[in-house]
Every structure is written in C-alpha cells, then in structure tokens.
Design an enzyme around this catalytic site. Structure first.
Site, PDB file in Angstrom:
ATOM      1  N   ASN A 228      -2.604  12.937  -4.213  1.00 22.02           N
ATOM      2  CA  ASN A 228      -3.699  13.358  -5.088  1.00 22.02           C
ATOM      3  C   ASN A 228      -4.211  14.742  -4.707  1.00 22.02           C
ATOM      4  O   ASN A 228      -4.465  15.592  -5.575  1.00 22.02           O
ATOM      5  CB  ASN A 228      -4.846  12.347  -5.015  1.00 22.02           C
ATOM      6  CG  ASN A 228      -4.673  11.212  -6.008  1.00 22.02           C
ATOM      7  OD1 ASN A 228      -4.078  11.385  -7.062  1.00 22.02           O
ATOM      8  ND2 ASN A 228      -5.196  10.044  -5.676  1.00 22.02           N
TER       9      ASN A 228
ATOM     10  N   HIS B  64      -4.875  14.591  -9.646  1.00 20.48           N
ATOM     11  CA  HIS B  64      -4.983  13.181 -10.038  1.00 20.48           C
ATOM     12  C   HIS B  64      -4.018  12.794 -11.157  1.00 20.48           C
ATOM     13  O   HIS B  64      -3.637  11.624 -11.273  1.00 20.48           O
ATOM     14  CB  HIS B  64      -6.423  12.868 -10.462  1.00 20.48           C
ATOM     15  CG  HIS B  64      -7.386  12.863  -9.316  1.00 20.48           C
ATOM     16  ND1 HIS B  64      -7.439  11.846  -8.397  1.00 20.48           N
ATOM     17  CD2 HIS B  64      -8.314  13.780  -8.911  1.00 20.48           C
ATOM     18  CE1 HIS B  64      -8.364  12.103  -7.480  1.00 20.48           C
ATOM     19  NE2 HIS B  64      -8.908  13.276  -7.773  1.00 20.48           N
TER      20      HIS B  64
ATOM     21  N   ASP C 154      -1.737   9.588 -10.862  1.00 20.32           N
ATOM     22  CA  ASP C 154      -1.610   8.495 -11.832  1.00 20.32           C
ATOM     23  C   ASP C 154      -0.147   8.235 -12.169  1.00 20.32           C
ATOM     24  O   ASP C 154       0.280   7.069 -12.301  1.00 20.32           O
ATOM     25  CB  ASP C 154      -2.385   8.830 -13.115  1.00 20.32           C
ATOM     26  CG  ASP C 154      -3.894   8.764 -12.926  1.00 20.32           C
ATOM     27  OD1 ASP C 154      -4.332   8.212 -11.893  1.00 20.32           O
ATOM     28  OD2 ASP C 154      -4.622   9.257 -13.801  1.00 20.32           O
TER      29      ASP C 154
ATOM     30  N   GLU D  92      -4.466   2.528  -4.614  1.00 20.67           N
ATOM     31  CA  GLU D  92      -3.029   2.485  -4.313  1.00 20.67           C
ATOM     32  C   GLU D  92      -2.608   1.148  -3.733  1.00 20.67           C
ATOM     33  O   GLU D  92      -1.521   1.029  -3.158  1.00 20.67           O
ATOM     34  CB  GLU D  92      -2.651   3.607  -3.341  1.00 20.67           C
ATOM     35  CG  GLU D  92      -3.170   3.463  -1.928  1.00 20.67           C
ATOM     36  CD  GLU D  92      -4.572   4.007  -1.718  1.00 20.67           C
ATOM     37  OE1 GLU D  92      -4.894   4.368  -0.577  1.00 20.67           O
ATOM     38  OE2 GLU D  92      -5.344   4.094  -2.699  1.00 20.67           O
TER      39      GLU D  92
ATOM     40  N   ASP E 168       0.853  -1.187   0.000  1.00 20.67           N
ATOM     41  CA  ASP E 168       0.000   0.000   0.000  1.00 20.67           C
ATOM     42  C   ASP E 168       0.893   1.242   0.000  1.00 20.67           C
ATOM     43  O   ASP E 168       1.793   1.367   0.837  1.00 20.67           O
ATOM     44  CB  ASP E 168      -0.911  -0.015   1.233  1.00 20.67           C
ATOM     45  CG  ASP E 168      -2.020   1.015   1.128  1.00 20.67           C
ATOM     46  OD1 ASP E 168      -1.706   2.213   1.172  1.00 20.67           O
ATOM     47  OD2 ASP E 168      -3.195   0.626   1.005  1.00 20.67           O
TER      48      ASP E 168
END
Length: 348
Positions: A223, A228, A232, A258, A215
C-alpha cells in the site's frame, strides 16, 4: 438454523401467529352469529376451531415442526370456509373469506405449495358457491362466477408476485450482507454461519474440521509503495489465486484488511497444513502483474483444528491467528500447524 431459512421461518411464524389470533376472535364471534341463526353445526365447529387456535398459539413459538403444524391448521381452516359457503343459513358475503386463501397460502407455504393450495381450495370454493347461488338465468350466473373467479385469480397473481419478489430481495440482501464487496469472497458473518453448520455435521458424524488463518506478508508496504488502488488489486489477486486451488466444500473468506481464513470440512490439522502449503506455493508461483512488471506476494498461515484447539469459531481463529504470527516472526512465507518451533521455509 441460520441465514435465509431462519429468516423465512421467523416470517411465517409471525404470519401464522397473527392468523391464529384472527381465527380465535373470529371463531368466537361467528359461532355466536351462527347460534343466532340456529346454525348449530357450524357454530359448534367454529367454536371448536377457536379452541384449536388458542391451543396452537401456545405451541407456535416453540414448535420445531412449523410446516407440519401449518398444514394441520390450514386444511380444516379452509374446509370450514368452504362449508360455510355451502350452508343455506349463511350469506354470500362469506365468500370473501375464500378470497383470502391465496394470500394466506403464499405467506405460510411459499411459492410452490402456496400456488397448489390456492388453486385447489379457491377452485372448490368457486364451485360450491356457484352450485349454491345458481339461478335460472345463465347470464347472471356467468357474470357472478366470472367476477368472483377473476377477482380470486388477481389476488392469487398478486400474492405470487409479492412472495416471489420478497424471497428474491431477501436472498439478495443476505448475499450482500455475507459477501466481501471487494473480493467477492464470503465475509466473517458467512464464515460464522457455515462454521455452525459444519461443526454440527462434524460432531454428528465424527469427521474432522480445520481452519486456516492466512495473512498477506508485507501488505502495508504494498500500500505504501504502490498506493491503495494497487493494494486493492493485490487483495483481489490473492482471493482469485487461492480460490482456484480449493475444493467446492471449502470456504475461503476475507476477515478484514489483509487477513483471510479458509474453513476445511473433513480435513484434520495435517491435511489442512498440506492444503495451506499448496496455497502458499500457488501464490509464490503466481505473482500479480503490474503495468511493466510483476509484484511477488507471499503469505503466512496458521492452522487450528476443531476439538484440539477448541469448540467455537473464536477458539479456532485465536489459535490459528497465534500460529500465523509465529510464522511471521519466524521469517514469513510459511505455514505453522502446531505450537512449536517452525522449520525454515524458502523466501519468495
């Protein structure tokens, strides 16, 4: 069996089942027709093969040896076609059955065996037909054989192109369905498929199998702070960085958001912990470049092992996820392999 192989087998099983029904009904009908023409040997042969078809229909849904059963069925089936062409009591229209051979072969045997079988049996059929209906004039003979040969070749070519395109499209759709579009990694469906195969291998050979749950730490903050698009890019950077430190036999996949997982065939919990620590250190040492700076990234990970933590993928994911969140509660940027108090790890 899963994936493309299972899909191909289902396809061929259905095709063979349809062909068996056609053979059963056609065998009964043409056995009567041949009896009316006093062709007792062929009538008896077709009646027997109709019985064989009925018997195989009972086996088709349960057999594990589909290719062997298909070969056992097709060789006599094609031989009866050619025998019918050679019989003086039959008409030349029976050759139409010979021209179905390429379609049947490609649909049931695939590209390579389909091509070999088609060339062999269609070639024999053409030779038998030309010998039986050969007349005095060479030009009419040439016209008949050329027309039948070209028609058979065209059918074979179309069958080859169709089967090749079908396999190519099936492979492409399977890859799309089992791949995460953003990172290019395997997705959860692919993980489940590979896990079933590796679990069977581990149980058969007595080898270990471990799973690492990963994680990304503070991904929501990435973010929220950068947007975003950068989020990404962070996922792509994470996937690329970790992929470079894994073995060919290991499977890194994105579960969603994630969250990632690594399946480690041949590794126990201790070995998996060492690999996960290496991945953690790799990510710390390789921050993501931005326009005028770098973005540090860390991960928290949990380990689960087949057997001690369960026998299913859900069991291992649940155990590894639990340990991942224990790592997060303990300060993040660390790996936990067992349900115990984690040791402090350096913060990035």
């Amino acid at each position: 069996m899963t994936g493309p192989l299972a899909s191909n087998e289902r396809h061929r099983r259905q095709v063979l089942k349809a062909l068996l029904w056609v053979t059963l009904v056609g065998g009964l009908f043409f056995s009567v027709v041949n009896l009316l023409h006093d062709n007792w040997p062929l009538a008896l042969l077709e009646l027997c093969y109709a019985g064989v078809s009925a018997y195989l229909l009972r086996l088709i849904d349960h057999t594990r040896h589909l290719q062997l059963l298909t070969a056992v069925y097709l060789v006599p089936f094609f031989s009866i076609m050619i025998l019918a062409v050679s019989q003086a009591q039959t008409t030349f229209a029976v050759f139409a059955w010979v021209q179905t051979i390429p379609i049947i072969c490609y649909m049931l045997l695939g590209l390579r065996l389909g091509m070999i079988s088609s060339v062999l049996f269609v070639g024999i059929g053409l030779w038998v037909f030309s010998r039986r209906f050969w007349s005095e004039g060479w030009l009419p003979n040439l016209e008949i054989v050329t027309n039948l040969g070209l028609a058979s070749l065209l059918i074979m070519l179309f069958a080859h192109i169709y089967e090749y395109s079908r396999l190519l499209n099936e492979k492409r759709l399977t890859e799309l369905a089992s791949t995460d579009t953003l990172t290019g990694l395997a997705n959860r469906m692919k993980l489940a498929e590979v896990f079933e195969r590796e679990r069977a291998h581990a149980q058969r050979n007595g080898t270990p199998l471990a799973l690492v749950f990963l994680d990304i730490d503070h991904f929501k903050q990435i973010n929220d702070r950068f947007g975003h698009e950068v989020g990404d890019r962070a996922l792509e950077h994470f996937a690329e960085s970790l992929s470079q430190r894994l073995r060919v036999s290991d499977l890194l996949c994105r579960l969603g958001g994630e969250e990632f997982a690594v399946l480690l065939p041949g590794s126990n919990a201790r070995q998996a912990q060492d690999i996960a620590e290496d991945l953690r250190a790799r990510l710390v040492q390789n921050p993501m470049p931005l326009a005028d700076a770098t973005l540090p990234m860390t991960l928290s990970a949990g380990i689960a092992e087949l057997g001690s933590d369960g026998q299913t993928l859900d069991d291992l994911l649940l155990a590894a996820d639990r340990r991942t969140y224990a790592a997060k509660r303990a300060g993040r940027n660390q790996v936990i392999a067992w349900d115990e108090a984690p040791q402090a790890a350096p913060q990035a």
